[in-house]
Design a protein around this motif. Structure first.
Motif, PDB file in Angstrom:
ATOM      1  N   GLY A  43      40.144  46.568  43.444  1.00 27.90           N
ATOM      2  CA  GLY A  43      39.117  45.702  42.868  1.00 27.90           C
ATOM      3  C   GLY A  43      38.487  44.715  43.836  1.00 27.90           C
ATOM      4  N   THR A  44      37.504  44.016  43.305  1.00 26.88           N
ATOM      5  CA  THR A  44      36.818  42.953  44.044  1.00 26.88           C
ATOM      6  C   THR A  44      37.251  41.605  43.483  1.00 26.88           C
ATOM      7  N   ARG A  45      37.730  40.738  44.342  1.00 33.09           N
ATOM      8  CA  ARG A  45      38.126  39.388  43.929  1.00 33.09           C
ATOM      9  C   ARG A  45      36.991  38.430  44.250  1.00 33.09           C
ATOM     10  N   PHE A  46      36.657  37.569  43.299  1.00 31.13           N
ATOM     11  CA  PHE A  46      35.602  36.561  43.496  1.00 31.13           C
ATOM     12  C   PHE A  46      36.285  35.211  43.400  1.00 31.13           C
ATOM     13  N   TRP A  47      36.417  34.532  44.532  1.00 33.77           N
ATOM     14  CA  TRP A  47      37.287  33.353  44.550  1.00 33.77           C
ATOM     15  C   TRP A  47      36.776  32.337  45.553  1.00 33.77           C
ATOM     16  N   HIS A  48      36.951  31.059  45.256  1.00 30.11           N
ATOM     17  CA  HIS A  48      36.621  30.040  46.255  1.00 30.11           C
ATOM     18  C   HIS A  48      37.865  29.746  47.091  1.00 30.11           C
ATOM     19  N   TYR A  49      37.768  29.979  48.390  1.00 30.99           N
ATOM     20  CA  TYR A  49      38.889  29.717  49.294  1.00 30.99           C
ATOM     21  C   TYR A  49      38.580  28.458  50.094  1.00 30.99           C
ATOM     22  N   ALA A  50      39.480  27.472  50.010  1.00 31.31           N
ATOM     23  CA  ALA A  50      39.272  26.246  50.781  1.00 31.31           C
ATOM     24  C   ALA A  50      39.293  26.599  52.269  1.00 31.31           C
TER      25      ALA A  50
END
Ligand code: NAD
Length: 354
Positions: A43-50
């Motif tokens: 899958g594709t992960r949509f995430w904000h990474y600091a």
């Protein structure tokens, strides 16, 4: 700056691509770990990474995990994963999804995508407008397979728990078997319903306390606080929320004979599988027991490729094979004295030619 291929999570990945599209604001990483058995699927992960380093780490670890998961599920797919680095506000525009879809299409089928954290069925439908290398799309027809993988993952966890109870407790049924469930969302909630039908005694926990309490009352189950669920005295602890819960402190708290649940990357480090083994707790390797969703998503994709409808019974039949694979792992573990997670890793590596 250190090169990512010197990082501990780099495992001779076949391809790691950085995708940038300044117009839409897209920054993504697509990682293919192994295409030995087929196109890299994951899958594709949509995430904000600091820290963007964490995005790379996720792409590397998760794509390797998909190689192992697909191989152990007997699927003709390799391992891949995409990570879209969201901004702080997690702005997801049609332009951004279109740019991502174009990047998937440009790989010509070496990578096949689907939903993961932060990506919905509707998002995948948007991606599918520009690439055919996508799955987990809304289902058409009553007996058609596909769509949300959650219920299929739950089905696999249910079969896996039954197999673990048979192996460890010598019981063919779940009547009165006490199961503590951590996380009653899409998968954990489905698992709870299936177990309740078989007369299992349930204790359930979720940080969404209201929803958890409503389900517990419907299923006549007990409720535990999120802090207490891991130390409930029970037969089976089923983690269906977070990863890395099986660390030194987590394992010390367990008061169960079996750990079997859907959460990805349950072991904080590999040595924690040894700790469970030393304590005599039977562990169902996460990527083996939680393959129900990817089985559904993959069969949906392969059927669409052939222009055929995908029969849900075929998906169910494949999911019912998860216990056989688990039993094989546990038997080898018992005869060699090696923990089940290490046995599973070795089997998966053999299957992908490593
Ligand atoms: P979900 O978001 O629907 O459910 C997770 C639940 O865990 C939520 O209800 C959340 O409130 C709860 N939770 C979070 N922190 C908690 C805590 N500390 N204590 C108790 N509950 C807590 O997600 P899901 O789709 O059900 O997936 C559950 C797990 O299974 C995840 O780790 C996911 O990566 C893994 N998994 C899911 C699938 C799938 O098909 N959905 C497939 C394979 C693996």
């Amino acid at each position: 700056m250190t090169a990512f291929w010197t990082e501990p999570d780099f495992d001779d990945h076949e391809m790691v691509e950085l995708v940038r599209d300044p117009r839409s604001g897209l920054t993504a990483i697509i990682a293919l770990h192994s295409t030995h058995l087929g196109p890299g699927a994951g899958g594709t992960r949509f995430w904000h990474y600091a820290d963007p380093k964490d995005a790379m780490r996720d792409a590397l670890r998760l794509s390797r995990g998909m190689s192992y998961k697909n191989a152990m599920a007997g699927l003709p797919m390799g391992g891949g994963k995409a990570v879209i680095l969201a901004d702080k506000a997690r702005t997801k525009t049609p332009e951004l999804l279109a740019a991502f879809a174009d990047a998937v299409q440009a790989l010509g089928g070496r990578y096949v995508t689907a939903e993961d954290v932060g990506i919905s069925e509707a998002d995948m439908a948007k991606v599918a407008e520009r690439t055919q290398f996508v799955s987990g799309l809304p289902v058409k027809g009553e007996h058609a397979a596909g769509g949300d993988p959650g219920p299929f993952t739950a089905m696999g966890i249910y079969h896996g728990i039954k197999a673990a109870v048979r192996h460890k407790l010598g019981r063919e049924d779940l009547d009165g078997v006490h199961i503590a469930i951590q996380g009653t969302g899409s998968v954990g909630g489905g698992v709870a319903r299936l177990l309740a039908k078989d007369g299992a005694r349930l204790t359930m926990s979720d940080i969404n306390e209201e929803r958890n309490a409503a389900l517990a009352s419907e299923l006549d189950a007990d409720v535990a606080s999120p802090d207490a669920i891991m130390s409930v005295h029970c037969d089976v602890f089923s983690p269906n929320a977070l990863g890395a819960i099986l660390d030194d402190a987590g394992i010390a708290r367990l008061d169960c004979q079996i750990v079997a649940g859907a959460a990805n990357n349950q072991l904080a480090r590999q040595g924690h599988g040894d700790k469970l083994f030393e304590r005599g707790i039977l562990y169902a390797p996460d990527y083996v027991i939680n393959a129900g969703g990817i089985i559904s998503v993959t069969l949906e994709y392969l059927c669409r490729e052939k222009g055929q409808p995908c029969d849900i019974n075929e998906v169910r039949k494949r999911i019912a094979q998860i216990p056989g694979r688990l039993e094989e792992i546990w038997q080898e573990s018992a005869s060699t004295g090696v923990s089940p997670d290490r046995v599973a890793d070795r089997m998966a590596q053999n299957l992908i030619g490593r």
